[in-house]
Write a protein that holds these residues in place. Structure first.
Motif, short mmCIF file in Angstrom:
data_model
loop_
_atom_site.label_atom_id
_atom_site.label_comp_id
_atom_site.label_asym_id
_atom_site.label_seq_id
_atom_site.Cartn_x
_atom_site.Cartn_y
_atom_site.Cartn_z
N PHE A 146 39.28 2.73 13.91
CA PHE A 146 39.35 1.67 13.21
C PHE A 146 40.46 0.59 13.62
O PHE A 146 40.28 -0.75 13.60
CB PHE A 146 39.40 1.77 11.50
CG PHE A 146 39.52 0.54 10.87
CD1 PHE A 146 38.86 -0.28 10.55
CD2 PHE A 146 41.01 0.50 10.40
CE1 PHE A 146 39.07 -1.58 9.94
CE2 PHE A 146 41.35 -0.70 9.68
CZ PHE A 146 40.28 -1.64 9.38
N ALA A 160 35.38 -2.77 13.53
CA ALA A 160 36.31 -2.38 12.50
C ALA A 160 35.50 -2.00 11.30
O ALA A 160 35.60 -0.97 10.68
CB ALA A 160 37.13 -3.28 12.49
N ASP A 179 34.95 0.99 8.99
CA ASP A 179 35.44 0.98 7.35
C ASP A 179 34.92 -0.37 6.79
O ASP A 179 35.71 -1.32 7.00
CB ASP A 179 36.97 0.92 7.55
CG ASP A 179 37.57 0.96 6.09
OD1 ASP A 179 36.70 0.88 4.96
OD2 ASP A 179 38.87 1.19 5.90
#
Length: 188
Positions: A6, A32, A36
């Motif tokens: 991430f 990303a 998350d």
């Protein structure tokens, strides 16, 4: 490259945004968020890029999407409602699409959290678009107290003209020309 990292994708996205490589920034920040979806900064950055950039930003390499921008910025508020930035940029996104009451509401909320030059300036712009020149002038005056600059001075002078305060406008422009003598925008 670890495809599940991430932080790598977020940092690449943030770096590309800083370099004004928005298409790449969108790609990396989106990746990303795949990793998350609750990351505040990725939502905020995507929201800014997709619909809350300044009107003079070159958007030729990507498609502006105000609705997605608003979704990402609302998600950022859901994650961290105590930060002024997503409210400010929601105000800017709504200003960009002409939803002035929404722009006003979100920008005022940003100001409740943190008062700064950009927020006062944006409020001045919103009130100007609403043709509320008195409130616009007041917001520009607050902005000038925090960051005196020729652009905001011109906006304030413009308000004074719309308010038919011609003598004040001329006096203000003459004063401004002494502060910014290099600017051809002021009276000589």
């Amino acid at each position: 490259i670890n495809e599940n990292n991430f932080f790598l994708y977020y940092e690449l996205g943030a770096a590309c945004k800083a370099l004004k490589q928005y298409k790449k920034a969108i790609k990396y920040l989106s990746k990303a968020l795949e990793l998350d979806s609750e990351d505040y900064y990725s939502n905020l950055q995507l929201g800014i890029i997709l619909g809350a950039l300044d009107s003079n930003t070159n958007t030729s390499d990507f498609k502006v999407d105000h609705e997605k921008s608003i979704q990402y910025l609302n998600k950022a508020i859901g994650i961290n409602s105590g930060d002024a930035l997503p409210y400010f940029y929601l105000g800017k996104a709504y200003l960009n699409i002409g939803r002035l009451q929404d722009a006003l509401n979100y920008t005022e909320k940003a100001l409740e959290i943190e008062d700064d030059y950009a927020t006062f300036r944006q409020l001045g712009d919103i009130y100007f678009e609403l043709k509320d020149y008195l409130n616009s002038a007041e917001q520009y005056q607050h902005a000038l107290m925090l960051n005196d600059n020729r652009t905001t001075r011109l906006s304030l002078a413009n308000c004074l003209v719309y308010l038919r305060e011609f003598d004040k406008a001329i006096t203000f422009l003459k004063e401004s020309s002494k502060i910014y003598p290099q600017s051809a925008l002021f009276l000589n």
